[in-house]
Design an enzyme around this catalytic site. Sequence first.
Site, PDB file in Angstrom:
ATOM      1  N   ASP A 148       0.852  -1.182   0.000  1.00 22.04           N
ATOM      2  CA  ASP A 148       0.000   0.000   0.000  1.00 22.04           C
ATOM      3  C   ASP A 148       0.892   1.238   0.000  1.00 22.04           C
ATOM      4  OD1 ASP A 148      -2.373  -1.423   0.029  1.00 22.04           O
ATOM      5  OD2 ASP A 148      -2.509  -1.452   2.213  1.00 22.04           O
ATOM      6  N   ASP A 169      -6.822  -1.725  -4.708  1.00 14.99           N
ATOM      7  CA  ASP A 169      -7.906  -1.465  -3.758  1.00 14.99           C
ATOM      8  C   ASP A 169      -8.951  -0.530  -4.360  1.00 14.99           C
ATOM      9  OD1 ASP A 169      -6.582  -3.011  -1.886  1.00 14.99           O
ATOM     10  OD2 ASP A 169      -5.605  -1.300  -0.943  1.00 14.99           O
TER      11      ASP A 169
END
Length: 209
Positions: A148, A169
Amino acid sequence: MSPAPAEPATPAEAAPAKTFAGKPWFWWPWPLLVVADLWSKHWVFARLADRSPGVEEMRRPPEVVFDTAALKFELVTWGNTGTIWGLFQNGTVVLMVLRCFAVLGLFWFVRGTAVTARLQLFVLSLVLAGALGNLYDNFTRADRSVRDFLHFSATWPFAWDFPAFNVADSCITVGAIGLFLLLWRDDLSAAKAKKAAAVAAAADRKPGA
């Protein structure tokens, strides 16, 4: 003269053929989005690694893109062993299995989706791209974590800190919301059509109609 035999009844609407062919709105987006996801992860993680050589991923200083009281955006190198938005931490193996089943379910869903349902095929492609992008990290990184790198926060008008995320995501989120709205719309249309048919049938049964 005897009456001609009645023609056999035919269904009002044939069921759409289940196929993968003729669905470019599904097949074209997801490879491009997977490439975008993997490239962006690699670029940010390599960039911050060069800025802080020898520092562990989670401890690398972020790169601030812009910083205001209303919104702060920074690039980070965080490994997520859970799912989207940092949920279900340390459940990586279970999540990997679920993601694999989800991919198989997506293909089954796509096969039964009509060729003309372009928007639905597109949002299914978004979800698949997100699932594959994160599964790549699960299977290739030593700790099975997902990379991330997008982090947003703010201090005004109140303090908040959104969990870091990535392109995959975003694809999953947009695709899932889009699919929900499309299925909800279809359910409403089907309910209205059923009600209209019931009203028409009731009118036909009225004497003198």
